[in-house]
Design a protein around this motif. Structure first.
Motif, PDB file in Angstrom:
ATOM      1  N   THR A  72       5.436 -10.569 -11.483  1.00  0.00           N
ATOM      2  CA  THR A  72       4.595 -10.141 -12.690  1.00  0.00           C
ATOM      3  C   THR A  72       4.499 -11.174 -13.587  1.00  0.00           C
ATOM      4  OG1 THR A  72       5.137  -7.785 -12.070  1.00  0.00           O
ATOM      5  CG2 THR A  72       4.259  -8.158 -14.014  1.00  0.00           C
ATOM      6  N   LEU A  73       5.678 -11.767 -14.011  1.00  0.00           N
ATOM      7  CA  LEU A  73       5.791 -12.511 -15.227  1.00  0.00           C
ATOM      8  C   LEU A  73       5.713 -13.970 -14.942  1.00  0.00           C
ATOM      9  CD1 LEU A  73       8.779 -10.750 -17.055  1.00  0.00           C
ATOM     10  CD2 LEU A  73       6.329 -10.543 -17.455  1.00  0.00           C
ATOM     11  N   GLN A 117       9.657  -7.552 -22.268  1.00  0.00           N
ATOM     12  CA  GLN A 117       8.585  -7.740 -21.193  1.00  0.00           C
ATOM     13  C   GLN A 117       9.059  -7.064 -19.950  1.00  0.00           C
ATOM     14  OE1 GLN A 117       6.554 -11.157 -20.487  1.00  0.00           O
ATOM     15  NE2 GLN A 117       7.179 -11.933 -22.511  1.00  0.00           N
ATOM     16  N   SER A 136       6.755  -3.910 -18.650  1.00  0.00           N
ATOM     17  CA  SER A 136       5.962  -4.424 -17.444  1.00  0.00           C
ATOM     18  C   SER A 136       6.064  -3.979 -16.314  1.00  0.00           C
ATOM     19  CB  SER A 136       5.128  -5.724 -18.084  1.00  0.00           C
ATOM     20  OG  SER A 136       6.105  -6.761 -17.671  1.00  0.00           O
ATOM     21  N   ALA A 173       5.285  -4.035 -27.129  1.00  0.00           N
ATOM     22  CA  ALA A 173       5.507  -3.675 -25.407  1.00  0.00           C
ATOM     23  C   ALA A 173       5.401  -2.106 -25.223  1.00  0.00           C
ATOM     24  CB  ALA A 173       6.856  -4.089 -25.077  1.00  0.00           C
ATOM     25  N   GLY A 177       1.738  -1.134 -25.349  1.00  0.00           N
ATOM     26  CA  GLY A 177       1.049  -1.464 -23.873  1.00  0.00           C
ATOM     27  C   GLY A 177       1.777  -0.678 -23.025  1.00  0.00           C
ATOM     28  N   TRP A 178       2.868  -0.233 -22.925  1.00  0.00           N
ATOM     29  CA  TRP A 178       3.397   0.867 -22.021  1.00  0.00           C
ATOM     30  C   TRP A 178       2.782   2.086 -22.104  1.00  0.00           C
ATOM     31  CZ3 TRP A 178       6.837   5.082 -22.848  1.00  0.00           C
ATOM     32  CH2 TRP A 178       7.293   5.632 -21.690  1.00  0.00           C
ATOM     33  N   GLU A 232      -0.749   1.984 -20.512  1.00  0.00           N
ATOM     34  CA  GLU A 232      -0.710   1.905 -18.894  1.00  0.00           C
ATOM     35  C   GLU A 232      -0.141   3.365 -18.284  1.00  0.00           C
ATOM     36  OE1 GLU A 232      -0.984  -0.372 -16.906  1.00  0.00           O
ATOM     37  OE2 GLU A 232      -1.232  -2.400 -18.037  1.00  0.00           O
ATOM     38  N   VAL A 286      -2.514  -7.140 -27.555  1.00  0.00           N
ATOM     39  CA  VAL A 286      -2.142  -6.050 -26.446  1.00  0.00           C
ATOM     40  C   VAL A 286      -3.097  -5.296 -25.986  1.00  0.00           C
ATOM     41  CG1 VAL A 286      -0.058  -4.603 -26.125  1.00  0.00           C
ATOM     42  CG2 VAL A 286       0.320  -6.766 -27.399  1.00  0.00           C
ATOM     43  N   LEU A 310      -6.575  -0.637 -23.102  1.00  0.00           N
ATOM     44  CA  LEU A 310      -6.216  -2.135 -22.487  1.00  0.00           C
ATOM     45  C   LEU A 310      -7.375  -2.858 -22.027  1.00  0.00           C
ATOM     46  CD1 LEU A 310      -3.327  -0.834 -20.183  1.00  0.00           C
ATOM     47  CD2 LEU A 310      -3.017  -2.071 -22.163  1.00  0.00           C
TER      48      LEU A 310
END
Length: 763
Positions: A208-209, A223, A226, A257, A260-261, A264, A303, A350
């Motif tokens: 992923t990263l 991170q 994610s 973060a 974004g979470w 998601e 983000v 997003l």
């Protein structure tokens, strides 16, 4: 209606199991095993009285299948499903490659839009311009609060690279996934171990990263959020272990973060955006001291993107700034906040979903405006098998985009349209959600070449291939099971169609929605972006009568002289499992004449004492007992293969060898590599309603144990009860929760922007 002979049913099970199903309202929608959506709604009062006794049917539903609780594999299964997608059979590999290609095109288009932002005029400016606004914030030209929308001209028609046409071919073994290098995984594992996180996450983190994942995690431990299955508590603990006193709840890395979470997680529940107030409230619940500042920082960091929706498409950047700063306005005689107009809604989203919705709206507008009326459809209209089919053919003759709604019987109308178009020499095709749907459509059209699955069409494994410009070589495409279309797949599909292609979205608006984010069909209908043809062909028989009533919120008792509908009341979950096994293995084959292999069990969730896992275990013991020598499976086991999240392909285990598990999926051989079996294959005598969407069986047994009551809703019941062609048995243990759900629990709405974008394009 009559019930199966009660004398042949066993008495109450010795097991008195009334356990509660797994976390109904919060389970992720995109579970690794079936990619279901999760926001469940539950009825709580009133509703029509359900007829009592064994001759009664009550019905209830849920919108997005949220009763599904976490799988036993939990986060690991979800991460395996995501990381292993590249290893799916050839069709799935090609499908995912096509998705990556689409995202690359969208990213390229986004990068090309570097110009300055004009003053706000449109409600929903393209997401690429919003990214430009973010860059302006980063450069210090303007404060972050100044950008809550921006207009731009409609993006130009994209140029699709032309992949080599791929014809349908015999399936071949899937290749093992290409993961990160062992060195990168080892480096990440060392960082994870130092922070107290499971080293099993190393592979997923490296994939992923990227190659420098270890450095990225040291610099920004949050991170870790994610990665699939990782929650804020785990990420906070990991950060404290690595940073010590250098981190706190308002650390900007943490708040970004978290934003974004949250988005998601919302996407897993079907939303493509969230109200900014919801995000701020959720941040406050996670100990963020200044949620407003956290949101502004996330916007500035790119983000999330920000959108402003106002009444009747109006907007005012200044008012949004005032709302964000808590000021009512400035100047003499300023009006009270909100006076004379509705409050402006600010949405956060997003970029992947924002850009997909922008691309889809632009593509649909292009199809509407590019229709050429060069064919004579008059004879096809006269020859149509029903008035509704004739109406559909007339609409398609005059328009580039048409929406068609109706139940199972109404599928004959798009079949007639496809046959008529092919008779005119047009390249016409129907695309369905499932393999079963493809077979039924091909039979209705009378031509096996006239039907494909949507996944097969987009991957190139099925259908006509692409022309020299990279567009699908089609004049007419009918997308059946349209409610199952998510926004990213919809964008990919429309991007693949040439100007002048006619498109029909056809489906039943009462069924459960897509496993992925968005509600494409519902938004197209709500925006009235095209002509709508409503079928007047009713679903036949007692099952059709029952399901039609459920669709309008009524749970009616129906006459079933041929035992088409049967109710089997139960007192607890243990008895529900017992009666279900008896129905499938004995009563339905003997009394109804439908074999066990043609009978499908549908239940509310995977967890719980009468969920799919418990039912599949009991059904395997009765129907195909064995030691499970192939990773828990034996030859003859009914299974569900999930080549990609949201896609379920029923099959039967044939054998296993060094290549993997060999399946027969509707006559097509599929080989699942050994390392992917646990993540992508499940027993399937029992399925959830989301897994069953788009498919039908001669007989269906719907199991409603008492602990499933809170997961019921009208769409769930409508979907589950409508899967049976000849017979429906309801193992009923939820009492009045069923009629309440039908009457009072319609679909939980999803927050999306597509309707707004479509309405704006019309204006």
């Amino acid at each position: 209606m009559t019930a199966l002979p009660r004398g042949e049913s066993p008495g109450p099970s010795a097991t008195d199991d009334d356990g509660v199903a797994d976390e109904p309202a919060t389970a992720p929608a995109g579970e690794a095993e079936d990619g279901e959506t999760a926001a469940a709604t539950a009825g709580d009062s009133g509703g029509p009285e359900a007829p009592g006794g064994s001759d009664d049917v009550s019905g209830g539903t849920d919108e997005a299948g949220g009763i599904d609780g976490p799988d036993e594999a939990g986060a690991t299964a979800a991460s395996e499903a995501g990381a292993a997608t590249a290893a799916a059979p050839s069709e799935a590999e090609a499908e995912l490659a096509a998705q990556r290609e689409l995202r690359e095109r969208i990213e390229k288009r986004k990068a090309e839009k570097e110009g300055p932002i004009a003053a706000g005029t449109k409600l929903s400016g393209p997401a690429a311009d919003l990214l430009a606004a973010v860059r302006a914030v980063e450069s210090g030209d303007k404060p972050g609060a100044a950008f809550f929308d921006s207009p731009a001209p409609s993006p130009a028609r994209r140029s699709v690279p032309a992949p080599a046409p791929v014809r349908e071919r015999a399936p071949e073994p899937a290749r093992a996934p290409q993961g990160a290098s062992p060195e990168a995984v080892a480096a990440v594992a060392a960082v994870l171990a130092e922070g107290g996180a499971p080293e099993a996450l190393a592979g997923s983190a490296a994939a992923t990263l990227g190659a420098q994942a270890d450095e990225a995690l040291r610099e920004d431990p949050w991170q870790l959020l994610s990665l699939p299955g990782v929650g804020p508590e785990q990420a906070d603990g990991f950060a404290r272990a690595l940073l010590g006193a250098g981190c706190g709840p308002d650390d900007e890395r943490r708040t970004a973060a978290l934003v974004g979470w949250l988005l998601e997680r919302a996407a897993l529940q079907g939303h493509t955006a969230l109200d900014a107030d919801q995000v701020r409230a959720a941040l406050a619940g996670r100990a963020v001291g200044d949620p407003d500042a956290a949101v502004q920082h996330a916007i500035a960091e790119g983000v999330v993107l920000v959108f402003q929706d106002g009444p009747e498409g109006e907007e005012s950047t200044e008012e949004v700034e005032d709302e964000e700063s808590g000021e009512a306005g400035s100047g003499d005689g300023a009006a009270e906040p909100g006076a004379g107009r509705e409050p402006v809604q600010v949405l956060l989203g997003l970029d992947r979903y924002a850009l997909a919705e922008e691309s889809l709206a632009d593509g649909l507008a292009r199809l509407v405006n590019a229709c050429e009326k060069d064919a004579d459809w008059s004879e096809a209209v006269v020859a149509a098998p029903s008035p509704s089919a004739a109406e559909l053919i007339r609409a398609v003759a005059a328009h580039g985009l048409v929406a068609h709604t109706g139940g199972e019987a109404a599928r004959a109308e798009p079949a007639a349209l496809i046959a008529a178009a092919r008779g005119l020499g047009m390249r016409a095709l129907g695309a369905t959600h499932s393999v079963d749907g493809r077979q039924r459509l091909a039979e209705a059209v009378g031509d096996p070449e006239a039907a494909v699955t949507l996944a097969g069409l987009l991957s190139g494994a099925q259908g006509p291939g692409r022309d020299g410009e990279g567009a699908l070589a089609l004049d007419l495409l009918v997308v059946l099971d349209a409610p199952q279309l998510d926004v990213e797949t919809g964008a990919m599909l429309v991007e693949s169609l040439a100007d002048g292609t006619r498109v029909v979205f056809s489906g039943d608006p009462g069924v459960l929605g897509s496993a992925g984010a968005g509600r494409v069909f519902a938004d197209v209908l709500a925006a009235r972006a095209c002509p709508q043809v409503v079928s007047r062909t009713p679903d036949p028989g007692p099952i059709g009568e029952l399901v039609s009533g459920i669709g309008i919120g009524e749970l009616n008792q129906v006459e079933a002289p041929g035992k088409e509908v049967v109710i089997v009341p139960v007192r607890d979950a243990g008895e529900a499992v017992h009666r279900t096994v008896q129905l499938v293995a004995d009563s339905v084959p003997r009394v109804i004449g439908v074999s066990s292999a043609e009978t499908q069990v549908i239940t509310v969730g995977h967890g719980g004492s009468a969920g799919t896992r418990a039912l599949n275990e009991a059904l395997k013991q009765r129907l195909n007992p064995g030691p499970g020598r192939f990773g828990g499976f034996d030859p003859g086991d009914r299974v569900a293969h999930v080549p990609a999240p949201g896609r379920t392909v029923p099959g039967v285990v044939v054998s296993a060898d060094a290549e993997g598990l060999h399946l027969d999926c509707a006559g097509s051989p599929v080989v699942v590599p050994q390392e992917r079996v646990a993540a992508s294959v499940r027993h399937a005598w029992a399925l959830s309603a989301h897994q069953a969407a788009g498919m039908r069986w001669p007989a269906v047994v719907v199991v409603l144990p008492g602990d499933a009551a809170q997961g019921l809703s009208r769409p769930w019941v409508y979907t589950a009860f409508g899967r049976g062609e000849r017979h429906l048995s309801v193992v009923h243990g939820v009492d009045q929760a069923l009629p309440r759900a039908v009457a009072e629990s319609p679909a939980q709405d999803r927050t999306t922007r597509l309707r707004t974008l479509l309405e704006a394009s019309e204006g």
